[in-house]
Design a protein around this motif. Sequence first.
Motif, mmCIF file in Angstrom:
data_model
loop_
_atom_site.group_PDB
_atom_site.id
_atom_site.type_symbol
_atom_site.label_atom_id
_atom_site.label_comp_id
_atom_site.label_asym_id
_atom_site.label_seq_id
_atom_site.Cartn_x
_atom_site.Cartn_y
_atom_site.Cartn_z
ATOM 1 N N GLN A 70 0.836 -1.208 0.000
ATOM 2 C CA GLN A 70 0.000 0.000 0.000
ATOM 3 C C GLN A 70 0.869 1.254 0.000
ATOM 4 N N ALA A 122 2.133 1.854 -3.380
ATOM 5 C CA ALA A 122 1.058 2.341 -4.253
ATOM 6 C C ALA A 122 0.807 3.827 -4.003
ATOM 7 N N TRP A 123 0.847 4.238 -2.745
ATOM 8 C CA TRP A 123 0.667 5.663 -2.447
ATOM 9 C C TRP A 123 1.771 6.492 -3.095
ATOM 10 N N ALA A 146 3.606 5.679 -5.728
ATOM 11 C CA ALA A 146 3.411 5.627 -7.182
ATOM 12 C C ALA A 146 2.269 6.540 -7.614
ATOM 13 N N GLY A 147 1.289 6.735 -6.727
ATOM 14 C CA GLY A 147 0.157 7.611 -7.020
ATOM 15 C C GLY A 147 0.453 9.088 -6.805
ATOM 16 N N GLY A 148 1.679 9.401 -6.369
ATOM 17 C CA GLY A 148 2.078 10.800 -6.227
ATOM 18 C C GLY A 148 1.973 11.365 -4.823
ATOM 19 N N LEU A 149 1.590 10.557 -3.844
ATOM 20 C CA LEU A 149 1.550 11.070 -2.470
ATOM 21 C C LEU A 149 2.960 11.306 -1.960
#
Length: 174
Positions: free
Chosen positions: A59, A62-63, A65-68
């Motif tokens: 997770q 993924a965060w 990779a999502g730009g967070l």
Amino acid sequence: FYQPVVAMANGLVTGVEALVRWQHPEWGMVGPQRFIQIAEDCGLIVPLGHWVLREACTQGAAWLAGGLAPLRLAVNVSARQMQQADFADDVADVLRASGFPAHLLELEITESTLQSVSESRQMLGRLKALGVAVAIDDFGTGFSSLSLLKHLAIDRIKLDRSFVQDLPDDRANV
């Protein structure tokens, strides 16, 4: 579930702590106080802990990779996990498979994990070599002394809530 860690100075979220919960079909959401001891007693705590670590790192990746923005990700580790000779290898494998950066992972251990200082020192050294941070969770509930801490590679100490829950109103805490 992920609980935000907020800096008191500015109110910014600086990290998250992964929290395991059990969604029971009849009882609803069950907290760890009801099932962790059972998992310990029947030997399921090691695979459960590995699953939590893997899911949390996946997770976290993924965060990112999502730009967070990068946040410290804290994951609780049981004493039994730390006693596994291959625990550091498992952590390295999870980091490699998930792509989560080691320097953003913080493993939270309890004081009871520190009772065997020589083994603890070796395992903590192996984890630190990976680039992982280590915190002692609920410090002050066991029998560890502060002098013990200078011999171990610890990055953070989280005081047990019993020390701070009544601050600043309890005059005994002044």
